[in-house]
Scaffold this active site. Sequence first.
Site: not given
Ligand code: CA2
Length: 153
Positions: A24, A102
């Site tokens: 991320y 995303h």
């Molecule tokens: O790629 C993306 O922006 C997502 O929307 C992020 C979601 C995931 O479930 C989607 O499939 C794709 C997850 C967000 C979780 O955010 C975190 C950020 C930092 C550390 C852990 C989780």
Amino acid sequence: MSNSIYVLNGPNLNLLGSREPELYGRATLADVEKLCRATARRFGLAVEFRQSNHEGEIIDSIHQARGEQAAGLIINPAGFTTTSVAILDALLTMEAPVIEVHITNIHTRESFRRHSYVSRAARAVVCGFGANGYALAITGLAALIGAKEGAQG
Ligand code: CA2
């Protein structure tokens, strides 16, 4: 129509920058908010930036954006992307354009991430550009609504 755009962020995005940076990136949600405000300002747009871990709160924000006749709505539904018919239904009530963002390319990840309910209500989808995807989404939204660069916010 107002000159505000809503930028909504779903569950766990408050952790951005602190976990899984290889996936991320290192930008925090506060960094993303700054990027959104700076990008929107170029087009004379104000930003209502929100994050929630609760589906109902996200739906309330969508209703608010509609009620305030926001110029557009950008949403990273995060984990609700693949589960929430309720968020889809709320987005379908929006007249202003909805852009889905995303951070990662959901199509190169686990197969369960590939189907988005939200995409049905989205005019466009941006994925895989990291946090910069938010700036791209705002730039694209500005073009869609005819907000010109250099306009006063
Ligand atoms: O790629 C993306 O922006 C997502 O929307 C992020 C979601 C995931 O479930 C989607 O499939 C794709 C997850 C967000 C979780 O955010 C975190 C950020 C930092 C550390 C852990 C989780």
